[in-house]
Scaffold this motif. Sequence first.
Motif, PDB file in Angstrom:
ATOM      1  N   GLY A 232       0.791  -1.234   0.000  1.00  0.00           N
ATOM      2  CA  GLY A 232       0.000   0.000   0.000  1.00  0.00           C
ATOM      3  C   GLY A 232       0.816   1.274   0.000  1.00  0.00           C
ATOM      4  N   LEU A 233       2.138   1.177   0.159  1.00  0.00           N
ATOM      5  CA  LEU A 233       2.961   2.389   0.149  1.00  0.00           C
ATOM      6  C   LEU A 233       3.239   2.810  -1.293  1.00  0.00           C
ATOM      7  N   THR A 234       3.157   4.098  -1.535  1.00  0.00           N
ATOM      8  CA  THR A 234       3.547   4.618  -2.839  1.00  0.00           C
ATOM      9  C   THR A 234       5.067   4.622  -2.951  1.00  0.00           C
ATOM     10  N   GLU A 236       6.866   7.168  -3.468  1.00  0.00           N
ATOM     11  CA  GLU A 236       7.306   8.332  -2.683  1.00  0.00           C
ATOM     12  C   GLU A 236       7.428   7.968  -1.207  1.00  0.00           C
ATOM     13  N   GLN A 237       6.462   7.231  -0.676  1.00  0.00           N
ATOM     14  CA  GLN A 237       6.517   6.827   0.730  1.00  0.00           C
ATOM     15  C   GLN A 237       7.645   5.843   0.985  1.00  0.00           C
ATOM     16  N   MET A 238       7.861   4.917   0.047  1.00  0.00           N
ATOM     17  CA  MET A 238       8.954   3.965   0.199  1.00  0.00           C
ATOM     18  C   MET A 238      10.306   4.665   0.243  1.00  0.00           C
ATOM     19  N   LEU A 239      10.488   5.649  -0.615  1.00  0.00           N
ATOM     20  CA  LEU A 239      11.754   6.372  -0.661  1.00  0.00           C
ATOM     21  C   LEU A 239      11.939   7.252   0.569  1.00  0.00           C
ATOM     22  N   ARG A 240      10.853   7.738   1.128  1.00  0.00           N
ATOM     23  CA  ARG A 240      10.912   8.623   2.292  1.00  0.00           C
ATOM     24  C   ARG A 240      11.009   7.852   3.602  1.00  0.00           C
ATOM     25  N   LYS A 241      10.711   6.572   3.575  1.00  0.00           N
ATOM     26  CA  LYS A 241      10.648   5.755   4.789  1.00  0.00           C
ATOM     27  C   LYS A 241      11.981   5.732   5.534  1.00  0.00           C
ATOM     28  N   GLY A 270       5.240   3.047 -13.329  1.00  0.00           N
ATOM     29  CA  GLY A 270       5.466   4.488 -13.240  1.00  0.00           C
ATOM     30  C   GLY A 270       6.682   4.878 -12.442  1.00  0.00           C
ATOM     31  N   LEU A 271       7.639   3.943 -12.244  1.00  0.00           N
ATOM     32  CA  LEU A 271       8.775   4.236 -11.365  1.00  0.00           C
ATOM     33  C   LEU A 271       9.571   5.443 -11.840  1.00  0.00           C
TER      34      LEU A 271
END
Length: 422
Positions: A232-234, A236-241, A270-271
Amino acid sequence: MERFVAGSRAALQDHVRQQREIHVVMGNEACDLDSTVSALALAYFLAQTAPAPKAAFVPVLNIPRADLALRTETTFLLRERGIPAAALVCRDEIDLGRLHHAGLLSLTLVDHHVLPGADAALEEAVVEVVDHRPLERHRGAPCRVTMEPVGSCATLVTERILQGPPGVLDATTAALLHGTILLDCINLSPAAGKVTPRDVACVSLLEERFPELPARDAVFGALQAAKFDVTGLTTEQMLRKDLKVISNDEAVVGISGVFEDLETFLLRPGLLQDLETFCQARGYAGLVAMTVSFNERHEPTRKLAVYSAREPLRSTLCQALEEATAPPLLLRPLPSPWPCVAAYAQGNAVAARKKVLPILRAALGGLGAAGGPEEEVVPPPTPMNSLVEECPLAQAVPPLCPQDVLERVSRIAVGQPPGSPK
């Protein structure tokens, strides 16, 4: 513990309203499980043991509320132990600067001991530090400093609580500390290179006092699965984690710990657009994504990808990583579906992000982390239970004497502080 956390927000609001002292216990900006649990457990202990306390003891998670959902292992463990996320106080829900200006703030730092430049004004409010990484800044009296090279800061908090009055440690706090040490120290596996005898001793003592604690393998497996759960993480969220930043005068580069297999990550829909949007929104000229996975013996496998729309910068970063000798990364190129993304398998699995960061800094001209000159002199804290990080024990530290460890553990078990007369 559950009642203490549930009442923290109300206690904070009441003391603000009445202009009474507030003692904040706060972890580092990564706000990993170690920082969170260390802050919760130490704040709870201080609240239970302070003589005639005038202050409200408030654990604070050093991230905005919106980022809490990204700390999947943290929210999982707290939820399992009956502590709702809504009860926690996050950094954007308390004005530390205003409290300090009003003379109401005292501050205990756990899992770090250097405040970032944006918080420099709070330094004079720091009354205690509990950390497990090498000392970067000396703090004199009256600040109390506990700085020990163990695998988890939660180990130091556990020792502190076990030295306190009997009965303070409850089952919930024990379970939180137990799970955190196991995750930090990769289930106490020597192969992972993070565990120390004191970490092992604390886990054993917690299990001895609370035999109902789940088995180590079950706890570690559930927490590691939660940490790697990016469902469920986008992008953007994965990179910011799990994100760090380096820079020079001309470029800023992000370095993200990505909790997904690199090949799977590179094929996310869409990476390329997501990478471009992520970097443009933050002013990054490039991004390095580092992934890690573990086999059944808890030995790591590492891979990395280098993205930049600027070919000269991408080539510079790639060349520095490929030719690195201190340490050698032993990179092997992997297929990449994108011309502006270079992918590698990393043969030197011991070289975690802390070893890769200096290589990338040197490639950018040798400047330190972004955020101002003071951040270049004193780097921001490192999240020590991040699975892309290494522990301070990989650095040169004095060896632990087994006899000293056994004596210390014996004293803890009988309630004597270390160094006291027998």
